[in-house]
Design a protein around this motif. Structure first.
Motif, PDB file in Angstrom:
ATOM      1  N   TYR A   1      37.598  25.676  50.572  1.00 51.00           N
ATOM      2  CA  TYR A   1      38.875  25.136  50.123  1.00 51.00           C
ATOM      3  C   TYR A   1      38.814  24.666  48.676  1.00 51.00           C
ATOM      4  CZ  TYR A   1      43.318  22.658  50.375  1.00 51.00           C
ATOM      5  OH  TYR A   1      44.600  22.243  50.168  1.00 51.00           O
TER       6      TYR A   1
ATOM      7  N   THR B   1      36.968  18.891  42.474  1.00 46.38           N
ATOM      8  CA  THR B   1      38.270  19.106  41.845  1.00 46.38           C
ATOM      9  C   THR B   1      38.326  18.475  40.454  1.00 46.38           C
ATOM     10  OG1 THR B   1      40.656  19.107  42.204  1.00 46.38           O
ATOM     11  CG2 THR B   1      39.497  17.119  42.874  1.00 46.38           C
TER      12      THR B   1
ATOM     13  N   PHE C   1      45.034  19.911  40.423  1.00 44.22           N
ATOM     14  CA  PHE C   1      46.287  19.602  39.738  1.00 44.22           C
ATOM     15  C   PHE C   1      46.639  20.794  38.856  1.00 44.22           C
ATOM     16  CE2 PHE C   1      45.421  14.740  39.524  1.00 44.22           C
ATOM     17  CZ  PHE C   1      46.169  14.524  40.676  1.00 44.22           C
TER      18      PHE C   1
ATOM     19  N   MET D   1      36.104  26.433  43.151  1.00 47.66           N
ATOM     20  CA  MET D   1      35.901  25.250  43.991  1.00 47.66           C
ATOM     21  C   MET D   1      35.768  25.654  45.454  1.00 47.66           C
ATOM     22  SD  MET D   1      38.474  22.009  44.229  1.00 47.66           S
ATOM     23  CE  MET D   1      38.422  20.879  45.617  1.00 47.66           C
TER      24      MET D   1
ATOM     25  N   GLU E   1      46.206  25.957  44.981  1.00 47.87           N
ATOM     26  CA  GLU E   1      45.400  25.876  46.204  1.00 47.87           C
ATOM     27  C   GLU E   1      44.775  27.231  46.492  1.00 47.87           C
ATOM     28  OE1 GLU E   1      47.497  25.813  50.043  1.00 47.87           O
ATOM     29  OE2 GLU E   1      46.292  24.071  50.578  1.00 47.87           O
TER      30      GLU E   1
ATOM     31  N   LEU F   1      34.819  17.401  47.854  1.00 52.41           N
ATOM     32  CA  LEU F   1      36.054  18.008  47.330  1.00 52.41           C
ATOM     33  C   LEU F   1      36.603  17.192  46.164  1.00 52.41           C
ATOM     34  CD1 LEU F   1      37.765  19.092  50.682  1.00 52.41           C
ATOM     35  CD2 LEU F   1      36.811  20.603  48.934  1.00 52.41           C
ATOM     36  N   GLN F   2      36.537  15.872  46.261  1.00 55.07           N
ATOM     37  CA  GLN F   2      36.999  15.034  45.148  1.00 55.07           C
ATOM     38  C   GLN F   2      36.154  15.295  43.901  1.00 55.07           C
ATOM     39  OE1 GLN F   2      36.584  10.757  45.573  1.00 55.07           O
ATOM     40  NE2 GLN F   2      38.021  10.357  43.917  1.00 55.07           N
TER      41      GLN F   2
ATOM     42  N   SER G   1      41.373  13.819  36.072  1.00 54.01           N
ATOM     43  CA  SER G   1      41.686  13.211  37.366  1.00 54.01           C
ATOM     44  C   SER G   1      42.883  12.271  37.261  1.00 54.01           C
ATOM     45  CB  SER G   1      40.449  12.449  37.883  1.00 54.01           C
ATOM     46  OG  SER G   1      40.412  12.505  39.284  1.00 54.01           O
ATOM     47  N   LEU G   2      43.829  12.635  36.403  1.00 50.90           N
ATOM     48  CA  LEU G   2      45.054  11.851  36.250  1.00 50.90           C
ATOM     49  C   LEU G   2      46.196  12.801  35.928  1.00 50.90           C
ATOM     50  CD1 LEU G   2      46.229   8.919  36.124  1.00 50.90           C
ATOM     51  CD2 LEU G   2      45.971   9.081  33.646  1.00 50.90           C
ATOM     52  N   HIS G   3      47.203  12.817  36.817  1.00 53.98           N
ATOM     53  CA  HIS G   3      48.345  13.701  36.592  1.00 53.98           C
ATOM     54  C   HIS G   3      49.358  13.001  35.705  1.00 53.98           C
ATOM     55  CE1 HIS G   3      51.887  16.138  37.220  1.00 53.98           C
ATOM     56  NE2 HIS G   3      51.109  17.076  37.705  1.00 53.98           N
TER      57      HIS G   3
ATOM     58  N   LEU H   1      50.458  22.068  41.945  1.00 54.31           N
ATOM     59  CA  LEU H   1      49.085  22.203  42.422  1.00 54.31           C
ATOM     60  C   LEU H   1      48.716  23.676  42.528  1.00 54.31           C
ATOM     61  CD1 LEU H   1      49.057  19.760  45.497  1.00 54.31           C
ATOM     62  CD2 LEU H   1      48.250  19.265  43.195  1.00 54.31           C
TER      63      LEU H   1
ATOM     64  N   LEU I   1      41.476  22.958  45.603  1.00 53.16           N
ATOM     65  CA  LEU I   1      42.801  22.421  45.273  1.00 53.16           C
ATOM     66  C   LEU I   1      42.686  21.658  43.962  1.00 53.16           C
ATOM     67  CD1 LEU I   1      45.733  22.045  46.483  1.00 53.16           C
ATOM     68  CD2 LEU I   1      44.967  19.808  47.246  1.00 53.16           C
TER      69      LEU I   1
ATOM     70  N   ALA J   1      41.521  14.150  55.264  1.00 57.06           N
ATOM     71  CA  ALA J   1      42.073  13.707  53.983  1.00 57.06           C
ATOM     72  C   ALA J   1      40.964  13.545  52.943  1.00 57.06           C
ATOM     73  CB  ALA J   1      42.818  12.394  54.170  1.00 57.06           C
ATOM     74  N   PHE J   2      41.279  13.889  51.686  1.00 54.80           N
ATOM     75  CA  PHE J   2      40.368  13.589  50.573  1.00 54.80           C
ATOM     76  C   PHE J   2      41.196  13.164  49.360  1.00 54.80           C
ATOM     77  CE2 PHE J   2      40.738  17.241  47.649  1.00 54.80           C
ATOM     78  CZ  PHE J   2      41.354  18.189  48.460  1.00 54.80           C
ATOM     79  N   ASN J   3      40.522  12.515  48.408  1.00 53.00           N
ATOM     80  CA  ASN J   3      41.186  12.024  47.195  1.00 53.00           C
ATOM     81  C   ASN J   3      41.212  13.115  46.140  1.00 53.00           C
ATOM     82  OD1 ASN J   3      41.680   9.229  47.964  1.00 53.00           O
ATOM     83  ND2 ASN J   3      39.451   9.041  47.995  1.00 53.00           N
ATOM     84  N   LEU J   4      42.414  13.560  45.784  1.00 47.67           N
ATOM     85  CA  LEU J   4      42.549  14.662  44.822  1.00 47.67           C
ATOM     86  C   LEU J   4      42.505  14.156  43.384  1.00 47.67           C
ATOM     87  CD1 LEU J   4      43.240  17.707  44.403  1.00 47.67           C
ATOM     88  CD2 LEU J   4      45.644  17.034  44.429  1.00 47.67           C
ATOM     89  N   GLY J   5      43.105  13.013  43.132  1.00 47.32           N
ATOM     90  CA  GLY J   5      43.173  12.483  41.767  1.00 47.32           C
ATOM     91  C   GLY J   5      44.386  11.588  41.687  1.00 47.32           C
ATOM     92  N   GLU J   6      44.504  10.847  40.585  1.00 50.53           N
ATOM     93  CA  GLU J   6      45.607   9.903  40.492  1.00 50.53           C
ATOM     94  C   GLU J   6      46.785  10.490  39.716  1.00 50.53           C
ATOM     95  OE1 GLU J   6      43.856   5.603  39.930  1.00 50.53           O
ATOM     96  OE2 GLU J   6      42.370   7.128  39.499  1.00 50.53           O
ATOM     97  N   MET J   7      47.955   9.896  39.880  1.00 48.58           N
ATOM     98  CA  MET J   7      49.106  10.224  39.039  1.00 48.58           C
ATOM     99  C   MET J   7      49.681   8.914  38.509  1.00 48.58           C
ATOM    100  SD  MET J   7      51.904  11.280  41.959  1.00 48.58           S
ATOM    101  CE  MET J   7      53.399  11.236  40.977  1.00 48.58           C
TER     102      MET J   7
ATOM    103  N   GLY K   1      41.237  22.230  53.584  1.00 50.74           N
ATOM    104  CA  GLY K   1      41.797  23.365  54.309  1.00 50.74           C
ATOM    105  C   GLY K   1      43.306  23.273  54.445  1.00 50.74           C
TER     106      GLY K   1
ATOM    107  N   ARG L   1      32.405  15.942  53.248  1.00 47.40           N
ATOM    108  CA  ARG L   1      33.166  17.003  52.589  1.00 47.40           C
ATOM    109  C   ARG L   1      34.265  16.428  51.698  1.00 47.40           C
ATOM    110  NH1 ARG L   1      36.588  21.912  55.310  1.00 47.40           N
ATOM    111  NH2 ARG L   1      36.668  23.242  53.466  1.00 47.40           N
ATOM    112  N   ALA L   2      34.879  15.313  52.145  1.00 47.95           N
ATOM    113  CA  ALA L   2      35.957  14.710  51.357  1.00 47.95           C
ATOM    114  C   ALA L   2      35.456  14.302  49.968  1.00 47.95           C
ATOM    115  CB  ALA L   2      36.531  13.501  52.091  1.00 47.95           C
TER     116      ALA L   2
END
Lengths: 142, 355
Positions: free
Chosen positions: B273, B197, B277, B287, B252, B193-194, B53-55, B250, B275, A54-60, A49, B189-190
């Motif tokens: 929600y 995404t 990359f 999503m 969103e 979402l991972q 899952s890698l930017h 990103l 989100l 917090a959640f893990n979006l992905g790595e860089m 939201g 939920r976390a």
């Protein structure tokens, strides 16, 4: 950006285009690595939201490096991407900023900051040109 | 059952050599460079980064070239590469409210502060092939206008101020990480979402569409869709403070969904929600719809048996690398398994004919 805080200049160096930084700092001063440039990742977190848990979006990818100048000053760098020369230069500039801030700021950081600002300004100006200006065609009496 | 056999080495080597030749295509046509892919196939690069899952745009572009444009194969290459890298840590949660936006639209509020910014969108194009692109030529510069330094706050924050939407209160509990521990259900939920995404865009799109068509309908409005760059900050232990380690793009999507309420709480809108990359707009919207559908229990809704509500179904099947790995393995030699089946059916037929 007044670039007096270490976190400000480290951030600017992390975002800099490696080729541009190399132009601004052609010759590297003598240095010893405390930690040779190392490529790794950072897990990017976000919030559900936008503001929630917090959640893990992905790595860089990130490259880090720590070095010491002959003066004994230690420079650190954590830069986006996998360019070891970029991380080395960023760590050198971090150390130089502690030894000789005025020259280093004038010759390296200020140009980088101005160019970064100009890029952002151009992008914002292009975005602004796509902003919708609503007007009402017909409005009922009530 | 698998039995080691030898004999395919020469065939495999030659197949790989031919693959390299086919990848190159007609040598009379100039070789495609990785920077060209990164700059001109940007949305493919973004999808590979989101699902890989890698930017890292350069690596994603290289993977696309190596995979001959097969994006799932490219994602596979990125996932494999990622496992070879050490992880330095986890960033502070990015502040999407402070995003430098290149696109920001709302389907719910026409006059949101900060305005509706279309950005570089395919929306409103006529979807007619542009044959001019077959000829080389300069592209005219995009028009610019004066940008006022107006903030672009999250549009849903206005509903939040009035208490009309459920709140999304900060919680800094370290989230569970799919890449470090196997998926265990129930997920929170976390974790969902991972998983979403990095999930397959087509799969998540299909599920989101199914909710719109009535399989777990949740009446989503796109409260806000924004694309832009955010700073990523990492706490550096040796320095004792956090520094910005880069800037990433990103997408969103926040949806406003139908109400919930109880004896103690007045009716409120709820949220979904998304989100991702890069610029992955379709994926971010999908999503958000699926995130909202999966929240049925938390929001006290009925489970109507819709696939998009079924956490186990969604999370176990949305990963295209797991899916393609299991699916494609059936084309590899299964000679012994099949031999067993063959003998079984012969025996059954003999028994049937004799009986």
């Amino acid at each position: 950006m007044n670039l007096t805080e270490r976190r400000d200049w480290m951030g600017l160096l992390a975002r800099a285009a490696p080729a541009r930084l190399a132009e601004l700092l052609r010759d590297l001063p003598a240095h010893d690595f405390a930690r040779r440039p190392e490529i790794g990742t950072v897990m990017v977190r976000a919030r559900a939201g936008g503001t929630g848990a917090a959640f893990n979006l992905g790595e860089m990818t990130v490259t880090r490096c720590t070095l010491r100048l002959p003066s004994g000053t230690v420079g650190h760098a954590y830069v986006q991407g996998r360019d070891k020369a970029h991380a080395t230069r960023a760590a050198v500039v971090d150390a130089l900023m502690q030894d000789d801030p005025d020259t280093t700021r004038a010759t390296i950081l200020t140009p980088l900051a101005q160019e970064a600002e100009a890029r952002t300004a151009t992008r914002c100006a292009k975005a602004a040109a796509t902003k919708v200006e609503f007007f009402t065609l017909v409005r009922g009496d009530n | 059952m698998y039995v080691a056999v030898k004999g395919g080495e020469r065939a495999i080597d030659n197949a790989h050599a031919w693959l390299a030749e086919e990848r190159r295509g007609d040598p009379a046509i100039p070789d495609l460079t990785v920077p060209q892919i990164r700059e001109q196939m940007t949305l493919a690069v973004n999808r590979v980064m989101a699902e890989g899952s890698l930017h890292d745009p350069d690596l994603a572009a290289l993977a696309i070239k190596q995979a001959r444009g097969d994006l799932i194969e490219a994602i596979f290459l990125i996932r494999a590469y990622r496992t070879t890298l050490p992880r330095f840590g986890a960033s502070a949660p990015v502040d999407t409210g402070a995003m430098t936006v290149s696109r920001r639209i709302s389907a719910t509020f026409k006059d949101a502060p900060g305005g509706q910014i279309l950005g570089p969108t395919f929306d409103y194009t006529h979807r007619l092939l542009d044959f001019a692109l077959m000829a080389e030529g300069e592209v005219p510069a995009a028009p610019q206008a004066e940008a006022n330094a107006q903030d672009t706050p999250h549009i849903l924050s206005f509903l939040d101020q009035d208490g009309l939407i459920e709140r999304a209160l900060p919680d800094d509990t370290p989230p569970r990480d799919l890449t470090r521990e196997p998926l265990e259900l129930p997920a929170d939920r976390a974790l969902r979402l991972q998983s979403l995404t990095r999930g397959d865009e087509g799969f998540v799109l299909g599920l989101a569409y199914s909710t719109q068509r009535g399989y777990g309908r949740n009446h989503a409005f796109v409260g806000e869709l924004r694309i832009g760059t955010v700073e990523v900050e990492l706490n550096i232990p040796e320095l004792g403070f956090s520094v910005e380690i880069g800037e990433i793009e990103l997408t969103e999507c926040e949806t406003v969904n139908q109400f919930t309420g109880s004896k103690t709480e007045p009716p409120q809108f709820t949220r979904g929600y998304g989100l991702t990359f890069g610029q992955c707009e379709r994926k971010a919207i999908s999503m958000a719809l699926v995130d909202r559908a999966l929240r049925w229990q938390e929001l006290g809704e009925d489970f109507v048996g819709a696939p998009a509500q079924d956490e186990e179904f969604v999370l176990s099947h949305c990963d295209n690398i797991q899916a393609t790995g299991f699916l494609e393995h059936i084309k590899l030699p299964h000679y012994v398994d099949f031999q067993a089946e063959l003998e079984l059916i012969r025996r059954l037929r003999t028994a049937a004919m004799e009986g």
